[in-house]
Design a protein around this motif. Structure first.
Motif, mmCIF file in Angstrom:
data_model
loop_
_atom_site.group_PDB
_atom_site.id
_atom_site.type_symbol
_atom_site.label_atom_id
_atom_site.label_comp_id
_atom_site.label_asym_id
_atom_site.label_seq_id
_atom_site.Cartn_x
_atom_site.Cartn_y
_atom_site.Cartn_z
ATOM 1 N N ALA A 29 10.878 16.611 50.519
ATOM 2 C CA ALA A 29 12.721 16.759 51.132
ATOM 3 C C ALA A 29 13.481 15.771 50.450
ATOM 4 C CB ALA A 29 12.782 16.613 52.631
ATOM 5 N N LEU A 30 13.331 14.244 50.439
ATOM 6 C CA LEU A 30 14.269 13.527 49.662
ATOM 7 C C LEU A 30 14.234 13.635 48.218
ATOM 8 C CD1 LEU A 30 13.041 10.087 51.475
ATOM 9 C CD2 LEU A 30 15.547 11.216 51.455
ATOM 10 N N GLY A 32 13.844 16.598 46.685
ATOM 11 C CA GLY A 32 14.576 17.804 46.410
ATOM 12 C C GLY A 32 16.114 17.389 46.843
ATOM 13 N N LEU A 33 16.460 16.859 47.629
ATOM 14 C CA LEU A 33 17.969 16.262 48.106
ATOM 15 C C LEU A 33 18.427 15.595 46.881
ATOM 16 C CD1 LEU A 33 20.197 15.911 49.928
ATOM 17 C CD2 LEU A 33 18.807 13.948 50.939
ATOM 18 N N THR A 95 18.228 21.855 60.633
ATOM 19 C CA THR A 95 17.142 21.061 60.379
ATOM 20 C C THR A 95 16.366 20.205 60.822
ATOM 21 O OG1 THR A 95 18.704 21.078 58.390
ATOM 22 C CG2 THR A 95 17.229 19.419 58.191
ATOM 23 N N GLY A 119 15.061 19.711 52.559
ATOM 24 C CA GLY A 119 15.711 19.137 51.554
ATOM 25 C C GLY A 119 16.938 19.886 51.029
ATOM 26 N N ALA A 153 19.877 23.382 45.769
ATOM 27 C CA ALA A 153 19.486 23.347 47.226
ATOM 28 C C ALA A 153 18.970 24.967 47.701
ATOM 29 C CB ALA A 153 20.456 22.823 47.924
ATOM 30 N N TRP A 156 15.669 25.638 46.553
ATOM 31 C CA TRP A 156 14.499 24.972 47.274
ATOM 32 C C TRP A 156 14.351 25.871 48.524
ATOM 33 C CZ3 TRP A 156 13.940 22.944 43.200
ATOM 34 C CH2 TRP A 156 14.482 21.831 42.711
#
Length: 178
Positions: A29-30, A32-33, A95, A119, A153, A156
């Motif tokens: 997730a991080l 992707g973020l 989330t 993410g 985003a 994802w």
């Protein structure tokens, strides 16, 4: 066979905010973020896409700047601060729910899918809080056909949802919810 009261006791023993794949979910997730936010910030501030205008990469692909004040596909456009913050708050609540689901998932595929969605949701949520709208920039088109404008985003999120659907059909109904 486990008795209903025993099952409840086992479920109570599960940690609410950390599970078997939580470290993996957090890292994906991080990643992707960070990728999502880095591309958006570079295009808006580094490249100056607002001033540069659309950039043709391929005959069917442009980089453009679109401020999406709604949700997916531009639905439910919000032009007030109340709408902006309601969408941002809803994003954060959903989330957190996805994170809790991820603490209970049993396979790496479901963990990966939830991590991608988390993410992506956070990436778009940050945009909404910082800019009042989501930064979209990828535009596919062919002839008179024009696909909606999206960002990493969104990629994802779509990939995560597609993976959850695949998992649910691969192992039978409701396997993604286990």
């Amino acid at each position: 066979m486990t008795e209903p009261h025993e099952r409840s006791e086992n479920q109570l023993k599960q940690p609410l905010f950390w599970g078997r794949f939580s470290r993996f979910v957090l890292l994906v997730a991080l990643a992707g973020l960070v990728l999502d936010q880095a591309t958006k910030l570079w295009l808006v501030y580094g490249f100056g896409l607002a001033d540069a205008g659309p950039v043709r990469l391929l005959p069917v692909l442009d980089i453009v700047l679109v401020w999406n004040r709604g949700i997916s596909y531009g639905l439910f456009q919000q032009h007030s601060d109340l709408g902006r913050w309601l969408l941002a708050g809803l994003t954060m609540i959903v989330t957190v729910g996805l994170w809790i689901w991820s603490t209970r998932c049993q396979t790496r595929l479901v963990a990966l899918c939830l991590a991608l969605i988390i993410g992506g949701a956070f990436g778009n949520g940050i945009d909404r809080m910082a800019f009042g709208a989501v930064v979209d920039f990828v535009h596919f088109h062919a002839g008179s056909f024009s696909w909606y404008v999206f960002n990493l985003a969104d990629v994802w999120i779509v990939a995560g949802v597609a993976g959850l659907l695949y998992d649910s059909f691969r192992n039978g109904p409701n396997s993604a919810a286990k």
